[in-house]
Write a protein that holds these residues in place. Sequence first.
Motif, PDB file in Angstrom:
ATOM      1  N   LEU A   1       0.857  -1.174   0.000  1.00 22.73           N
ATOM      2  CA  LEU A   1       0.000   0.000   0.000  1.00 22.73           C
ATOM      3  C   LEU A   1       0.902   1.237   0.000  1.00 22.73           C
ATOM      4  CD1 LEU A   1      -3.053   0.531   0.048  1.00 22.73           C
ATOM      5  CD2 LEU A   1      -2.835   0.939   2.517  1.00 22.73           C
TER       6      LEU A   1
ATOM      7  N   THR B   1       1.108   5.167   0.214  1.00 18.21           N
ATOM      8  CA  THR B   1       0.264   6.248   0.737  1.00 18.21           C
ATOM      9  C   THR B   1       0.971   7.594   0.617  1.00 18.21           C
ATOM     10  OG1 THR B   1       1.093   6.069   3.007  1.00 18.21           O
ATOM     11  CG2 THR B   1      -0.782   4.682   2.401  1.00 18.21           C
TER      12      THR B   1
ATOM     13  N   ILE C   1      -4.428  11.431   4.984  1.00 16.78           N
ATOM     14  CA  ILE C   1      -4.117  10.638   3.799  1.00 16.78           C
ATOM     15  C   ILE C   1      -4.693  11.343   2.573  1.00 16.78           C
ATOM     16  CG2 ILE C   1      -4.359   8.411   2.644  1.00 16.78           C
ATOM     17  CD1 ILE C   1      -2.676   8.288   5.165  1.00 16.78           C
TER      18      ILE C   1
ATOM     19  N   ARG D   1      -3.934   6.923  -1.821  1.00 10.81           N
ATOM     20  CA  ARG D   1      -3.566   5.568  -1.389  1.00 10.81           C
ATOM     21  C   ARG D   1      -3.718   4.640  -2.594  1.00 10.81           C
ATOM     22  NH1 ARG D   1      -6.967   5.099   2.625  1.00 10.81           N
ATOM     23  NH2 ARG D   1      -5.533   5.241   4.409  1.00 10.81           N
TER      24      ARG D   1
END
Length: 304
Positions: A276, A278, A286, A289
């Motif tokens: 993942l 990010t 965030i 993503r």
Amino acid sequence: MDTHQLCRTAMFLGCICCLPYNSHATARTISFKKAIAAKLITVKATSTGGYCGKSLKLALRNNCCRDLRVTIDPGLIFQPENQSYQDLVVLGNEAVALAPEGYSEITLQTFCGKSYAMGPETNLPYHYWKQGDSDMIRTLDYVRSNRVEPHLAQKAVWFFTNNHSIASIYSYDNSEVSENFARYVAALRHIKLPDYFIDHRLNNRAGERTVSAEQLKLYTIMHWGANDGYRHMYVTVYKEDGTIYKKIEAGQVIDKYGYTVKVQFDPRRDPQGAYLVTLHDDANKIWDRKKVVVDAREYQVPYN
């Protein structure tokens, strides 16, 4: 009308048909597909070596008694007599003039239409097979209008002819162009643009396979604007279990559109699994993503 009169009439009309046109007459413009279907032309097709270049020579003969201007349809697919070699897909939009009962040659820009086969050597016999679908034709029109470089265009052709992933329409050296091009093709097929791209370096040498597993990397692109985020922005890669795999602290590109970071994965070096990627700021908000799946088996060789 008796038989003799019918014969004389037919001969007279035939002579009229074959009389030369005067200086005000214009050549009949007709597409390659229509000219072949109407048997107005005879064609001999041979390879010139390789696939991603001027790789197919057509020798055309005019079977009728008037000037023809034959336009080459985009997306025509020619097949080799020896099926271990690649099909050749024509970019199209060229034209060739043929005098009455005349002969001419033209060499066409082509792409491979069979990714798992070998690159053609010189003087291999080919024959016209069919034209690609309307989406492939629109894609080739985009290639021509936007001057997409041939090896990137090649990857899009395989999307249509060999069901390669939309993610494979990518070139590291032309990242922004690649994204726009892949986005265009995805829109034609009404599919989502992927979170990451697959970059294969291609081999155009005759008699050899086109794609090498030794030249494969995965990239995901993180963008943000100059006014996005609180203070600083960070790109971090996490493993499936949530632990940090790496932090990206280099390779940032800054231009009038903001900031861009390309995150690279190599299936030969990075452990297989899901990651993942990010984008977050100093307030831990965030901003983006993206999930990247590294699977050496899946991406080893993108044949059909």
